[in-house]
Design a protein around this motif. Structure first.
Motif, PDB file in Angstrom:
ATOM      1  N   SER A 174       6.180   2.507  -0.212  1.00  0.00           N
ATOM      2  CA  SER A 174       6.314   1.044  -0.250  1.00  0.00           C
ATOM      3  C   SER A 174       7.573   0.565   0.468  1.00  0.00           C
ATOM      4  O   SER A 174       7.623  -0.577   0.934  1.00  0.00           O
ATOM      5  N   SER A 175       8.587   1.424   0.572  1.00  0.00           N
ATOM      6  CA  SER A 175       9.804   1.060   1.296  1.00  0.00           C
ATOM      7  C   SER A 175       9.775   1.503   2.756  1.00  0.00           C
ATOM      8  O   SER A 175      10.556   1.003   3.573  1.00  0.00           O
ATOM      9  N   LEU A 176       8.896   2.433   3.080  1.00  0.00           N
ATOM     10  CA  LEU A 176       8.804   2.913   4.463  1.00  0.00           C
ATOM     11  C   LEU A 176       8.382   1.814   5.419  1.00  0.00           C
ATOM     12  O   LEU A 176       8.810   1.781   6.576  1.00  0.00           O
ATOM     13  N   TYR A 177       7.524   0.917   4.952  1.00  0.00           N
ATOM     14  CA  TYR A 177       6.914  -0.047   5.857  1.00  0.00           C
ATOM     15  C   TYR A 177       7.931  -0.988   6.506  1.00  0.00           C
ATOM     16  O   TYR A 177       7.642  -1.572   7.548  1.00  0.00           O
ATOM     17  N   GLN A 178       9.118  -1.118   5.920  1.00  0.00           N
ATOM     18  CA  GLN A 178      10.120  -1.985   6.537  1.00  0.00           C
ATOM     19  C   GLN A 178      10.542  -1.482   7.909  1.00  0.00           C
ATOM     20  O   GLN A 178      11.060  -2.254   8.723  1.00  0.00           O
ATOM     21  N   TYR A 179      10.326  -0.201   8.174  1.00  0.00           N
ATOM     22  CA  TYR A 179      10.715   0.381   9.465  1.00  0.00           C
ATOM     23  C   TYR A 179       9.532   0.484  10.433  1.00  0.00           C
ATOM     24  O   TYR A 179       9.687   0.996  11.537  1.00  0.00           O
ATOM     25  N   GLY A 180       8.373  -0.014  10.016  1.00  0.00           N
ATOM     26  CA  GLY A 180       7.177   0.146  10.817  1.00  0.00           C
ATOM     27  C   GLY A 180       6.821  -1.064  11.647  1.00  0.00           C
ATOM     28  O   GLY A 180       7.348  -2.171  11.456  1.00  0.00           O
ATOM     29  N   HIS A 181       5.881  -0.848  12.561  1.00  0.00           N
ATOM     30  CA  HIS A 181       5.351  -1.913  13.397  1.00  0.00           C
ATOM     31  C   HIS A 181       3.831  -2.018  13.275  1.00  0.00           C
ATOM     32  O   HIS A 181       3.274  -3.112  13.338  1.00  0.00           O
ATOM     33  N   ILE A 182       3.181  -0.878  13.134  1.00  0.00           N
ATOM     34  CA  ILE A 182       1.736  -0.818  12.941  1.00  0.00           C
ATOM     35  C   ILE A 182       1.471   0.185  11.819  1.00  0.00           C
ATOM     36  O   ILE A 182       2.222   1.167  11.665  1.00  0.00           O
ATOM     37  N   SER A 183       0.426  -0.049  11.034  1.00  0.00           N
ATOM     38  CA  SER A 183       0.122   0.884   9.951  1.00  0.00           C
ATOM     39  C   SER A 183      -1.342   1.302   9.984  1.00  0.00           C
ATOM     40  O   SER A 183      -2.215   0.541  10.425  1.00  0.00           O
ATOM     41  N   TYR A 184      -1.565   2.515   9.538  1.00  0.00           N
ATOM     42  CA  TYR A 184      -2.905   3.006   9.270  1.00  0.00           C
ATOM     43  C   TYR A 184      -2.936   3.390   7.799  1.00  0.00           C
ATOM     44  O   TYR A 184      -2.069   4.137   7.334  1.00  0.00           O
ATOM     45  N   ILE A 185      -3.932   2.907   7.053  1.00  0.00           N
ATOM     46  CA  ILE A 185      -4.045   3.183   5.625  1.00  0.00           C
ATOM     47  C   ILE A 185      -5.217   4.125   5.402  1.00  0.00           C
ATOM     48  O   ILE A 185      -6.346   3.839   5.805  1.00  0.00           O
ATOM     49  N   GLY A 186      -4.957   5.248   4.746  1.00  0.00           N
ATOM     50  CA  GLY A 186      -5.960   6.286   4.579  1.00  0.00           C
ATOM     51  C   GLY A 186      -6.956   6.014   3.463  1.00  0.00           C
ATOM     52  O   GLY A 186      -6.828   5.062   2.693  1.00  0.00           O
ATOM     53  N   GLY A 187      -7.945   6.889   3.382  1.00  0.00           N
ATOM     54  CA  GLY A 187      -8.951   6.845   2.329  1.00  0.00           C
ATOM     55  C   GLY A 187     -10.271   6.257   2.743  1.00  0.00           C
ATOM     56  O   GLY A 187     -11.264   6.383   2.021  1.00  0.00           O
ATOM     57  N   GLY A 188     -10.313   5.610   3.900  1.00  0.00           N
ATOM     58  CA  GLY A 188     -11.523   4.918   4.316  1.00  0.00           C
ATOM     59  C   GLY A 188     -12.647   5.813   4.785  1.00  0.00           C
ATOM     60  O   GLY A 188     -13.757   5.337   5.019  1.00  0.00           O
ATOM     61  N   PHE A 189     -12.367   7.107   4.921  1.00  0.00           N
ATOM     62  CA  PHE A 189     -13.431   8.059   5.222  1.00  0.00           C
ATOM     63  C   PHE A 189     -13.797   8.868   3.982  1.00  0.00           C
ATOM     64  O   PHE A 189     -14.505   9.873   4.073  1.00  0.00           O
ATOM     65  N   GLY A 190     -13.295   8.405   2.819  1.00  0.00           N
ATOM     66  CA  GLY A 190     -13.590   9.050   1.554  1.00  0.00           C
ATOM     67  C   GLY A 190     -14.092   8.041   0.559  1.00  0.00           C
ATOM     68  O   GLY A 190     -14.979   7.229   0.858  1.00  0.00           O
ATOM     69  N   VAL A 191     -13.484   8.026  -0.636  1.00  0.00           N
ATOM     70  CA  VAL A 191     -13.968   7.145  -1.698  1.00  0.00           C
ATOM     71  C   VAL A 191     -13.561   5.698  -1.506  1.00  0.00           C
ATOM     72  O   VAL A 191     -14.099   4.794  -2.132  1.00  0.00           O
TER      73      VAL A 191
END
Length: 404
Positions: free
Chosen positions: A301-318
């Motif tokens: 939750s704190s990592l995203y402050q250093y990001g520009h684009i995100s990919y969120i996992g799990g969408g090929f599973g449940v």
């Protein structure tokens, strides 16, 4: 029906007991419940969370109630080891327990021991004996950030017992209008559409994130692609982006961080300069690496402050994991095809702030557009952050009702 329910609960326990001999989480689930003794806190507020995600979802309400009633004790229970093990020492509670198995005896023992005068469950988990015993003792029970779907057992012809469980709830605070209509359709009208408290949580986090000095040093002046809560199916697609976009740095925060799992991920990315977070020492020159693997729980939750684009996992599973933490920081979010149960993902797509992909080519197309088209990226980033800001406010609505 109660007999069948009790048999089902006992059977679930038996299966976990067998699994505990070779599965770490099952062993934690069984052993964590064996030696619990409950401290008596008359007049306490009892919060129950299924796991870590629900804890973060309900946290804004917990914090506000603790702030408004500093003299009252807070008791937290978790169903899952992944929530209990990470938050068992939280400063927000006076006691943290595993939720005992849902039997009538366990429910009576827990409630009589702890003596709460209010119970708050977040999103879901409907346990007959706990709810029934709270109802018998006239202890208010609230569901916050509740959400319902037509395919759930409550709305089936054979769901009579489960509808009875819903009848023990004092008030439902729901995420959307559709959930309210579904409840009204089975005669339940004690419900308010207040929204999702996750928006309050992620927005507050984005306004005051915890600084991570090692992450800042790793990022340097580069743009960062953050891959959150990923699984192998996600990582196989993402690995190709690293070579195609050398101007970006990549951070992977896999959903599971057991040694074998992290080692497997590191091996699959070995053609790149890969560093594991736990291997960072004082002499590590962080900006020499272009891939960082977070091999612990709790930083995402704190990592995203250093990001520009995100990919969120799990969408090929449940199903996909939390997109809102990234969106709150203004990161466009990319995810796999299994997102239909997640309202926020469906909301982000028409705003061009969320993007669902089915394969490597689609991932490359979306990522390439966000990386190379500055105008497109700026609009996606702005829309993501504004969407989260517009949706906040559920916590105050809930507290206004509870304190009435």
């Amino acid at each position: 029906m109660i007999l069948l329910y009790n048999i089902g609960v006992r059977s679930y326990y038996s299966l976990l007991f067998i699994a505990s001999f070779f599965n770490k989480k099952a062993k934690q689930w069984i052993n964590g419940r064996k030696a619990q003794s409950f401290v008596r806190y008359p007049g306490s507020i009892w919060f129950h969370f299924a796991s870590l995600g629900e804890f973060e979802q309900g946290r804004p309400v917990l914090e506000k109630l603790k702030e408004k009633h500093p003299g009252r004790k807070i008791v937290i229970t978790f169903f899952s080891p992944s929530g209990y093990e990470i938050r068992k020492n939280t400063h927000l509670a006076d006691a943290v327990y595993y939720l005992p198995l849902d039997t009538d005896a366990n429910a009576r023992r827990f409630i009589e021991s702890v003596q709460p005068n209010m119970a708050i469950f977040t999103k879901y988990e409907y346990w007959y004996h706990f709810f029934h015993n709270l109802h018998k003792r006239q202890i208010p029970l609230y569901i916050i950030s509740g959400i319902f779907r037509p395919e759930q057992v409550f709305f089936k012809w054979y769901g009579g017992l489960h509808r009875r469980i819903l009848g023990f709830v004092s008030h439902f605070f729901l995420q959307d209008d559709n959930s309210k209509r579904l409840l009204q359709g089975i005669g339940i009208n004690n419900a308010t559409v207040s929204g999702d408290t996750r928006f309050d949580r992620v927005w507050a986090n984005a306004q005051n994130p915890k600084p991570l000095l090692e992450i800042a040093a790793f990022a340097g002046d580069s743009k960062v692609f953050i891959c959150g809560s990923t699984w192998p199916a996600d990582e196989q697609l993402l690995a190709h982006l690293i070579t195609k976009h050398p101007s970006y740095k990549f951070i992977f925060a896999p959903h599971e961080v057991e040694e074998a799992r992290v080692a497997e991920l590191a091996a699959s990315l070995q053609v790149h300069q890969v560093l594991r977070y736990s291997h960072i020492v004082e002499s590590t020159v962080l900006d020499e690496y272009n891939v960082l693997i977070i091999d612990n729980i709790g930083m995402l939750s704190s990592l995203y402050q250093y990001g520009h684009i995100s990919y969120i996992g799990g969408g090929f599973g449940v199903g996909i994991h939390n997109t809102l933490e990234a969106a709150a920081f203004g990161l466009p979010v990319i995810f796999g095809p299994n997102y239909s149960r997640f309202k926020e993902a469906k909301d982000l797509i028409p705003l061009h702030a969320g993007f669902s992909i089915n394969n490597e080519n689609e991932l490359e197309t979306v990522a390439g557009k966000l990386i190379n088209d500055e105008t497109f990226y700026a609009l996606a980033s702005q829309n993501a952050a504004e969407y989260v800001e517009r949706q906040k406010g559920a916590t105050e609505m809930i507290l206004a009702h509870i304190n009435a």
